[in-house]
Design an enzyme around this catalytic site. Structure first.
Site, PDB file in Angstrom:
ATOM      1  N   ASN A   4     -35.988  56.246 -45.512  1.00 43.74           N
ATOM      2  CA  ASN A   4     -34.559  56.536 -45.370  1.00 43.74           C
ATOM      3  C   ASN A   4     -33.796  55.277 -45.765  1.00 43.74           C
ATOM      4  OD1 ASN A   4     -31.968  57.140 -44.538  1.00 43.74           O
ATOM      5  ND2 ASN A   4     -32.409  56.898 -42.351  1.00 43.74           N
ATOM      6  N   LYS A   6     -30.648  54.892 -45.911  1.00 43.39           N
ATOM      7  CA  LYS A   6     -29.320  54.798 -45.281  1.00 43.39           C
ATOM      8  C   LYS A   6     -28.267  54.540 -46.368  1.00 43.39           C
ATOM      9  CE  LYS A   6     -31.697  52.994 -41.292  1.00 43.39           C
ATOM     10  NZ  LYS A   6     -31.528  52.891 -39.865  1.00 43.39           N
ATOM     11  N   HIS A  90     -30.201  62.717 -38.007  1.00 43.77           N
ATOM     12  CA  HIS A  90     -30.583  61.324 -37.741  1.00 43.77           C
ATOM     13  C   HIS A  90     -29.686  60.780 -36.627  1.00 43.77           C
ATOM     14  CE1 HIS A  90     -31.045  56.998 -38.362  1.00 43.77           C
ATOM     15  NE2 HIS A  90     -32.178  57.282 -38.978  1.00 43.77           N
ATOM     16  N   GLU A  92     -28.112  58.140 -36.289  1.00 43.90           N
ATOM     17  CA  GLU A  92     -26.859  57.530 -36.750  1.00 43.90           C
ATOM     18  C   GLU A  92     -25.823  58.610 -37.054  1.00 43.90           C
ATOM     19  OE1 GLU A  92     -28.595  55.084 -39.829  1.00 43.90           O
ATOM     20  OE2 GLU A  92     -29.515  53.839 -38.291  1.00 43.90           O
ATOM     21  N   GLU A 162     -37.681  59.821 -33.361  1.00 36.75           N
ATOM     22  CA  GLU A 162     -37.119  58.488 -33.578  1.00 36.75           C
ATOM     23  C   GLU A 162     -36.401  58.031 -32.309  1.00 36.75           C
ATOM     24  OE1 GLU A 162     -36.686  57.532 -37.985  1.00 36.75           O
ATOM     25  OE2 GLU A 162     -34.805  58.375 -37.316  1.00 36.75           O
ATOM     26  N   GLY A 168     -33.831  50.224 -36.320  1.00 42.38           N
ATOM     27  CA  GLY A 168     -33.119  49.066 -36.847  1.00 42.38           C
ATOM     28  C   GLY A 168     -33.066  47.895 -35.881  1.00 42.38           C
ATOM     29  N   SER A 208     -38.404  51.093 -36.617  1.00 42.91           N
ATOM     30  CA  SER A 208     -38.951  49.763 -36.929  1.00 42.91           C
ATOM     31  C   SER A 208     -40.413  49.804 -37.378  1.00 42.91           C
ATOM     32  CB  SER A 208     -38.753  48.821 -35.742  1.00 42.91           C
ATOM     33  OG  SER A 208     -37.369  48.654 -35.470  1.00 42.91           O
TER      34      SER A 208
HETATM   35  C1  PEP Z   1     -34.489  55.186 -39.716  1.00 41.80           C
HETATM   36  O1  PEP Z   1     -33.462  54.890 -40.287  1.00 41.80           O
HETATM   37  O2  PEP Z   1     -34.816  56.383 -39.634  1.00 41.80           O
HETATM   38  C2  PEP Z   1     -35.329  54.129 -39.150  1.00 41.80           C
HETATM   39  C3  PEP Z   1     -36.396  54.470 -38.476  1.00 41.80           C
HETATM   40  O3  PEP Z   1     -34.918  52.845 -39.367  1.00 41.80           O
HETATM   41  P1  PEP Z   1     -35.788  51.491 -39.140  1.00 41.80           P
HETATM   42  O4  PEP Z   1     -37.149  51.740 -39.749  1.00 41.80           O
HETATM   43  O5  PEP Z   1     -35.022  50.439 -39.885  1.00 41.80           O
HETATM   44  O6  PEP Z   1     -35.861  51.251 -37.679  1.00 41.80           O
END
Ligand code: PEP
Length: 246
Positions: A4, A6, A90, A92, A162, A168, A208
């Site tokens: 992803n 973003k 997601h 976000e 998630e 992040g 992460s």
């Molecule tokens: C994501 O954006 O779905 C995500 C898991 O981000 P990150 O790997 O940066 O934590």
């Protein structure tokens, strides 16, 4: 193994990523690889991925096919670019753009109607985990956002667990914590769709994920794949992730 991006990268940067990524994944393990860039990069990504095993997805869609919805993009529009997947719900999007379990369900149905594979995200916030509400929150998100699907629709989705506190932040759930949450989600799905369908649905872990922790996460039988944010922006790092067994 899904990336992803973003709100990062222009079309030119997308082409540059694929130039570097393509040779690195030629011999990678036989997993399915999906990269989800921002909307304006979809044509460049699809073109750059042609002839490789890499698929392309969007990060969102609107549930109507077309209409007076300024700024929105529909499933058929995404499908017409050659993209095959779309991330839905997601954290976000839930946190900054008001998405709810109800809109997640509508978007998931719209994605399926447009022949896109939805990657439906669920996950608890830190305060939920700290107050022992993880299971209740995951079950509610699954009930309201996924259980409304028909059985044949459910068979076509991918779920991404998630934990919001791990996205992040550099804080990864331990493989055991992730596996436990995956078991909760699968148990909830079993209640709605039965043993076979719940056993077959793919559940990705996201939060992460990095080249150095992917192997221990993927060693958990409950974890079918990963959804990667930050570490998918760099071709070498994402190639190391999708090549995790070697
Ligand atoms: C994501 O954006 O779905 C995500 C898991 O981000 P990150 O790997 O940066 O934590």
């Amino acid at each position: 193994m899904a990336g992803n991006w973003k709100m990062y990268k222009t079309p030119a940067e997308t082409r540059a990523f694929f130039e570097a990524f393509r040779p690195l994944v030629q011999a990678a393990s036989p997993c399915e690889i999906v990269i989800c860039p921002p909307f304006p990069d979809l044509p460049a990504a699809v073109e750059s991925a042609r002839g490789t095993r890499v698929l392309v997805g969007a990060q969102n869609l609107y549930w109507a096919k077309e209409g007076a919805f300024t700024g929105e993009v529909s499933g058929p529009m995404i499908h017409a670019t050659g993209a095959t997947h779309v991330i839905i719900g997601h954290s976000e999007r839930r946190q900054y753009f008001g998405e709810t379990d109800e809109t997640v369900l509508k978007k998931t149905v719209a994605a399926l109607d447009a022949s896109l594979t939805p990657i439906v995200c669920v996950g608890e916030r830190l305060e939920h985990r700290e107050s022992g509400q993880t299971e209740a929150v995951l079950c509610e998100q699954c009930q309201k956002g996924i259980a409304g699907l028909e059985a044949q629709q459910f068979a076509k989705i991918v779920i991404a667990y998630e934990p919001v506190w791990a996205i992040g932040t550099g804080k990864t759930a331990t493989p055991e914590m992730a596996a436990e949450a995956h078991r909760m989600i699968r148990a909830e799905m079993r209640r709605h769709f039965g043993e076979k369908a719940a056993g077959e649905v793919r559940i990705l872990y996201g939060g992460s994920v990095k080249p150095d922790n992917v192997k221990s996460l993927m060693a958990q039988p409950e974890i079918d794949g990963v959804l990667v944010g930050g570490a998918s922006l760099d071709a070498v790092s994402f190639a190391r992730i999708v090549s995790f067994p070697s």
